[in-house]
Design an enzyme around this catalytic site. Structure first.
Site, PDB file in Angstrom:
ATOM      1  NE  ARG A  44      -0.713   0.067   4.980  1.00  0.00           N
ATOM      2  CZ  ARG A  44      -0.330  -1.008   5.630  1.00  0.00           C
ATOM      3  NH1 ARG A  44      -0.522  -2.195   5.075  1.00  0.00           N
ATOM      4  NH2 ARG A  44       0.234  -0.921   6.825  1.00  0.00           N
ATOM      5  CE  LYS A 206     -16.513 -17.353   6.026  1.00  0.00           C
ATOM      6  NZ  LYS A 206     -16.103 -17.626   7.417  1.00  0.00           N
TER       7      LYS A 206
END
Length: 428
Positions: A44, A206
């Site tokens: 980053r 999920k």
């Protein structure tokens, strides 16, 4: 010969992947006849690069995705950043550049999976995501391969390690919700904002992915009924145990004639059920199918090494498919139109905890309210009142979703009654 990969994000799983590749170097070489090499790692900022180098990592760290896209030697990009953005933008660019993708990003796949899979198919590249569901359990590939000749009718899972850790503490050590959450946060299992874990959102993501592999149907998270842990009281846990159950947060998909119904909810599981003994941060998926019958898959739902293992398995699979010329094939090849079940067809037993006035005739009134919706009782327990209010606990016989909603509405309308909690009850 080498297989050159790039990693987007160098956190817990990102730093675990190089270690796993190194530990399994000899085995991977025998399987692939090639060496997996980490060519570039996207970071980053410069501070993150300095920190990684101070920890001994000496990879080619880069600050822009374009440096990875421009490297023609890189054939696989592993996204381990998490969250939907910028991951979606990055993966889209990677696919359009003709590179294969491995990701563990369940949030992204549950919300934008259909779009990304179509894009990968269009560009004849792989998009694999075994680690997105139940971390170290190879459940997606098992569903795609081992169950390809079988019809699954019911899937039930413990899909969130944080909530399962909390429920284990509440069940085994009589902790309150607040105590168990504080401990989960202290141990790093739960974020400072635990919403996704305790409200069933993480498990619903999920479950949306599992619906594609197990039932061939695509569900958005909005099509999955969700309720979480926040309302659970110690008395609910105690009554579950008294009646022979264990209270767990489960994700469930049922297929009936009219379609499928998916739900994440606290559930009374019989103590004899295989999932009832799944404790702590462990995950498990229990499957009922016409051919195999009952089967269960158990393992770590998260963690550096389990998740990295599933990521590496996807990398290996991509390399194999490149060798046999089938790289453009979808991770999951089972697809059919999505059909949502009629609420009348979804039936379960339910636990109701209702506060009533502690006076003569109130239990009869409560019974009449339930029987007005053709709901009968399997078990009833009236707890000792204080002279003003009492609590009546009911486990119903099988009722459908329409009856369940009607009972909830009627209890809300009755000023004398207060519905404290209701949970699904599994078992005959």
């Amino acid at each position: 010969m080498t297989v050159n990969i790039a990693i987007l994000g160098f956190g817990t799983v990102g730093t675990g992947l190089p270690t796993l590749i190194s530990e399994n170097k000899e085995k991977l070489s025998k399987i692939l006849d090639e060496e997996i090499v980490i060519s570039k790692v996207l970071m980053r900022d410069e501070k993150a690069i300095e920190k990684a180098r101070a920890q001994g990592y000496q990879y080619d760290f880069v600050l822009t995705l374009e440096e990875i896209l421009a490297d023609s030697e890189i054939s696989i990009v592993v996204e381990l950043m998490g969250r939907i953005e910028p991951a979606k933008t990055y993966i889209t660019k990677v696919i359009k550049a003709g590179k294969n993708v491995v990701t563990a990003n369940k949030d992204l796949l549950a919300v934008h999976g259909t779009e990304l899979r179509a894009l990968a198919e269009k560009h004849h590249v792989a998009l694999y995501y075994e680690a997105a569901v139940a971390g170290g359990i190879p459940i997606l590939r098992t569903l795609a391969n081992s169950f390809s000749s079988d019809k699954i009718t019911h899937l039930l899972g413990i899909l969130n390690g944080t909530s399962n850790f909390m429920m284990t503490k509440m069940s085994e050590e009589a902790w309150t919700y607040d105590q168990s959450l504080a401990k989960a946060q202290e141990l790093g299992y739960a974020e400072s904002d635990p919403t996704n874990d305790v409200d069933g959102i993480d498990a619903s993501y999920k479950l949306a992915i599992l619906s594609e592999f197990a039932f061939g149907m695509t569900l958005s998270p909005d099509q999955i009924s969700k309720s979480g842990l926040r309302t659970i009281q110690k008395t609910d846990v105690e009554i579950a145990q008294q009646f022979g159950y264990v209270l767990k947060l489960t994700g469930e998909i049922n297929e009936v004639e009219s379609g499928i119904f998916a739900e994440v909810s606290p559930t009374f599981l019989p103590k004899s059920h295989p999932l009832a003994s799944v404790n702590g941060v462990m995950n498990a998926v229990f499957i009922e199918s016409d051919g195999i019958g009952d089967s269960m898959f158990y393992g770590a739902g998260a963690g550096q090494k389990p998740t990295a293992t599933s990521v590496l398995a996807d990398i290996v699979r991509i390399v194999k498919r490149e060798k046999d010329g089938t790289i453009g094939k979808s991770f999951n090849e089972y697809a059919r139109p999505t059909s949502l079940a009629n609420p009348h067809d979804i039936v379960n037993k339910y636990y109701f905890s209702v506060e009533t006035p502690d006076s003569t005739g109130q239990l009869l009134r409560l019974v009449e309210l339930f029987t007005s919706e053709d709901v009968s009782f399997e078990q009833v327990l009236q707890q000792k009142g204080d002279g003003h209010r009492a609590v009546v606990v009911i486990i119903s016989h099988q009722i459908n979703r329409v009856q369940l909603l009607a009972i909830q509405d009627k209890l809300k309308e009755e000023v004398d009654f207060k519905l404290l909690n209701y949970f699904k009850v599994l078992g005959d």
